[in-house]
Each structure stands twice: as structure tokens, then as C-alpha cells.
Design an enzyme around this catalytic site. Sequence first.
Site, PDB file in Angstrom:
ATOM      1  N   HIS A 268      39.639  43.361  41.894  1.00 35.98           N
ATOM      2  CA  HIS A 268      38.266  43.219  42.399  1.00 35.98           C
ATOM      3  C   HIS A 268      37.283  43.842  41.410  1.00 35.98           C
ATOM      4  O   HIS A 268      36.761  44.934  41.613  1.00 35.98           O
ATOM      5  CB  HIS A 268      38.135  43.852  43.783  1.00 35.98           C
ATOM      6  CG  HIS A 268      38.877  43.100  44.843  1.00 35.98           C
ATOM      7  ND1 HIS A 268      40.120  43.479  45.302  1.00 35.98           N
ATOM      8  CD2 HIS A 268      38.555  41.969  45.524  1.00 35.98           C
ATOM      9  CE1 HIS A 268      40.535  42.633  46.226  1.00 35.98           C
ATOM     10  NE2 HIS A 268      39.611  41.707  46.382  1.00 35.98           N
ATOM     11  N   ASP A 309      31.645  40.962  46.184  1.00 35.68           N
ATOM     12  CA  ASP A 309      32.565  42.111  46.141  1.00 35.68           C
ATOM     13  C   ASP A 309      31.948  43.320  45.448  1.00 35.68           C
ATOM     14  O   ASP A 309      32.667  44.149  44.880  1.00 35.68           O
ATOM     15  CB  ASP A 309      33.874  41.722  45.440  1.00 35.68           C
ATOM     16  CG  ASP A 309      34.929  41.201  46.405  1.00 35.68           C
ATOM     17  OD1 ASP A 309      34.885  41.589  47.585  1.00 35.68           O
ATOM     18  OD2 ASP A 309      35.776  40.394  45.985  1.00 35.68           O
ATOM     19  N   GLN A 469      53.219  34.888  46.933  1.00 38.89           N
ATOM     20  CA  GLN A 469      52.372  33.700  46.797  1.00 38.89           C
ATOM     21  C   GLN A 469      52.744  32.550  47.736  1.00 38.89           C
ATOM     22  O   GLN A 469      51.866  31.806  48.171  1.00 38.89           O
ATOM     23  CB  GLN A 469      52.403  33.207  45.346  1.00 38.89           C
ATOM     24  CG  GLN A 469      51.698  34.136  44.369  1.00 38.89           C
ATOM     25  CD  GLN A 469      50.243  34.337  44.719  1.00 38.89           C
ATOM     26  OE1 GLN A 469      49.874  35.298  45.393  1.00 38.89           O
ATOM     27  NE2 GLN A 469      49.400  33.425  44.289  1.00 38.89           N
TER      28      GLN A 469
END
Length: 534
Positions: A268, A309, A469
Site C-alpha cells: 500500500h 489509500d 491467489q
Amino acid sequence: MGSASSAYRMIYLDVDGRIQKVVFSRFCSPCDIKELFCTATGLSRNTTISLLDSTGAMVSIDPTMPNNSERSPYKVVPITGGQLADKEELFQNVLTQVAEQFSRAFKINELKTEVTNRLAMLEKRVELEGMKVVEIEKCRSDIKKLREEMASRNNSSFLDDNKKLTPRRDVPSYPKYMLSQQTIDALRKPAFDVWLWESNEYHLSQETVEALRQPIFDVWQWEPNEMLSCLEHMYHDLGLVKDFNINPITLKRWLLCIHDNYRNNPFHNFRHCFCVTQMMYSMIYLCNLQEKFTQVDILILMTAAVCHDLDHPGYNNTYQINARTELAVRYNDISPLENHHCAVAFQIFSQPDCNIFANFDPEAFKQIRQGTITLILATDMARHGEILDSFKQKVDNFDFTNEEHVTCLKMVLIKCCDISNEVRPMEVAEPWVDCLLEEYFMQSDREKAEGLPVAPFMDREKVTKPTAQIGFIKFVLIPMFETVMKLFPQIEEVMVQPLRESRDRYEELKQIDDAMNEVQKKKSENLTMGGKKK
């Protein structure tokens, strides 16, 4: 919270007990900064040096290096293998640079690793799966071809013009920038003044402009200052600067302040911000959204993507709530991170130098503010099911004149862009998985140390890349993108199909991991049995 920063950095060096202040541009290359440090300390510009802080720890020499003060100066330590003459040092440096360039150009180690991995996958299929004889022979044939290919590449000459070189992955295959015509004309004159050179004397090349509109854009090939230029271009290209009378200088300051308010987390971070915004930009073109949305909607979509973010601490909402952090207490455990991102975004807008909405009347600003907050709050994955279910109820009879329908679509669009990495080519998407797992593991390690609950998908002892994933792609990404595909069929080929291929690839990797683990388990059992017999 940060503010619009200066274009220059100040670093303090300890030169034989004397404090030397060094000033350089934020956009200098690491090589330029190293040479500047050498000059400041009286060393040859080509000297190889290390930079140590007051504790003796090494500091990277680049424009983002940590700030220091006169009380904690860095020490420059020359690294030499002997007392070489200046010419010999220069020659050695040139040889080193040439070797590095050859290594990057030919990617020999990466090629060997890639081919070895492919060989291992094929050999495990032969060894571990119950294939028919014909399938086994086909796999053996593939293995033989791969071995021959690796041998031929290893034996190829650097001077063989008939061999295709593996393109470098750290730069695009097209020019990033082009000089303005005025600069080209000025460069041809002896009177060209290098001291008046400015970054705005060049602009993005046409190849870059076209690549930015594609979901396959490789975000790893761009430095932070280049990403800022690309974001600035997007606002101009979409007509937002012109239509809303945004001051271009204020736009630059705002974007720079945005960059400074993203932390250096593994995932992030500012590159993730750019990644999400570029995907939004590409979807605006791919889905012809400017024909269906108002320009205010487009402005909200882009601005929410840029801000979504801001100041992310690297630990998710679950941690914030379980650890009872200041953010969780402040926002009553309700989307604490997303509420914080909104607050930081509008604190930045409250600075006159960074307020790109300065020319909006109060009612228009209120609409922009509410729309941006709604979209950023929608990125909380705890609300994923609620938002997607609402969109599914509307999609079959979608009405672009219905404000509720449009708002719901915008919420789904920013969600798609926020988690869209697997839409991109494998070589672009896979490094993001590593970054995300690194951030997950940092959180789970901290949760274990603090005695807090640990999510299995974040535990380094339980999760692998394929297991992380497969479920996410199958049960989150594909269903959401396929729902959007009902409204915009054109995304199937460039977005939905890559997701399906990514799912299949990770499932294949998981099968190989499981088979290898089974073999290892049997070997361990055999060793145990053998020990007991003795």
C-alpha cells in the site's frame, strides 16, 4: 500529515569531524548524488563509497534516502581493493558498468531459472501424474526441446546478429518522453542555456500516451517523478483541467503532496496508488465512460482512485480493530482505514496551494466531496458482498440516468481497479503478490507478538502464493468482473480472460506444489520407517 515538499533535499556529512551540508534535487539520479558526496568529502568522483549513519548502518544513496540532521551526520567511507590510480579506477568502473549492462540485457540468470522451473514442472507431470503413454512421450519431447533451447542460448555468441535478445524488463520498449519542438530548435543553437532547463521542456511520447490507456501498462518501469507526470497527463487528457478551470500549478503541487502522504509500505504505497488510478483511466477509455457519465463523475472516479489509500499504515482494518488502535477508536471500528484515507485527502485539499477544487462553488464542492468519500469507503473489502449484490440487482436493467444506479456502478469500478493486479500480464502482476504477502507477513508476525488473532491467509507458516491467489481470483475477482462485463462486454478479452488464465496458472502451480509435498512426505516416512527397522 505531509505537505507539498521542496524540490531539493539537504543531507549532512561528517568530513573529518567537520559538518558538510549537501543540497541536491529530489530528481537527481543515485549516481549523481554519489559523485556529489565524493566531491564534498574530497574523494575522486569515481570512488566507490558506502554511506553509514551514526549507528554504523549502511544507508542507500538515492533521492529517497532518510533525512538526517547536523547532530546525526552520515559518514562517507571509500571502498577500495587497493591503491589504484585514477585512470585505473575509471577503467574498472567502465568495465563494471558494461558487465552490468550485458547482464541486464541478456538476463542469463533469469533465463536459466525460468527454463529450469519449466523443466521441473514438466518432469513432475511425468513423474507424479497418472498420464497415458502418449502424454508422457509428449512431455519428454517438450523437456528435450527446452533443454536444447537452453543449451543453444548458453552457447550463443553476443555478436550473433541472428539471435534475438531478451528485452530489458526495467525499461519500456518505447521512448517515455519527447522534447518540445522549441527545445529541439534551441538545442541546435550555441547559445542554449542549460541552467534554464526545466522538466516541462519535455512531454510524454505518443507511445507512452497510448500505453497509459491500456490495462496491460507496466507500472514497474516508471520512477515516482515519472508516475506524477503520467497522473498529471491523465487529468489534462480527460479534459478535467480545462472543464473545471483547475490551476495546472496547483495540480502539480497536489499530486506531489499526494505522493508525500503515501507511506513506503511493501504494497500500500504510491506505486499502488498510481496502479489503481491508471487502471481507472484505462477503464474510462475502454468502457467509453465519458459518453455515459458526467465530467463531474469522471473527476470523482479519478480523484478517489488517487486518494483511496492515503497514509495507509500497512496493517489492515482487522488489526486496527483487534489492537484497538487510535484509528479504530476514532472511527468506532467502522472502516477505520478508509475513513482515515478520506480525512487525509480532504486535509490536503484544505491547503490553498493543493486545492484543485478552488474554483468550485460550495454546492459543487459538496457534491465532489460526498462522491469521493462514497467511493473511498467502498474500497473496504468487508463491504464487498453488500456492494456487489446491490450492483447485481441493478445490472440487468441498468439506467445511466438513475443517480443511485450510477453511484453503485462507480463504487464497483473503483473496487475493480483497487484489486485489478491480476488483470495485468503475469510479469507485471506477480511482483504485486510478493509485495502483498510481505505486508501480510509483517502484520501476522506483529499479531503473534501482541497475542492477537491471526488470519490463516496472512500466516507465513500456512499460506503460499498459489493458495493466496486461487480463492481470491475465483470467488472475488472473476465474479465481480464478469458482472461488470454484462454492462461492458468489451472488457472480456482484455480483463476477464486474463483473470481466468491467471486462475488456471495458479491452480496448476498448486497441483505441482501438492505433488512435490506428497513426494517429500513419502521420503520422510520411508526414512522414519528405515530408522525404526534398524
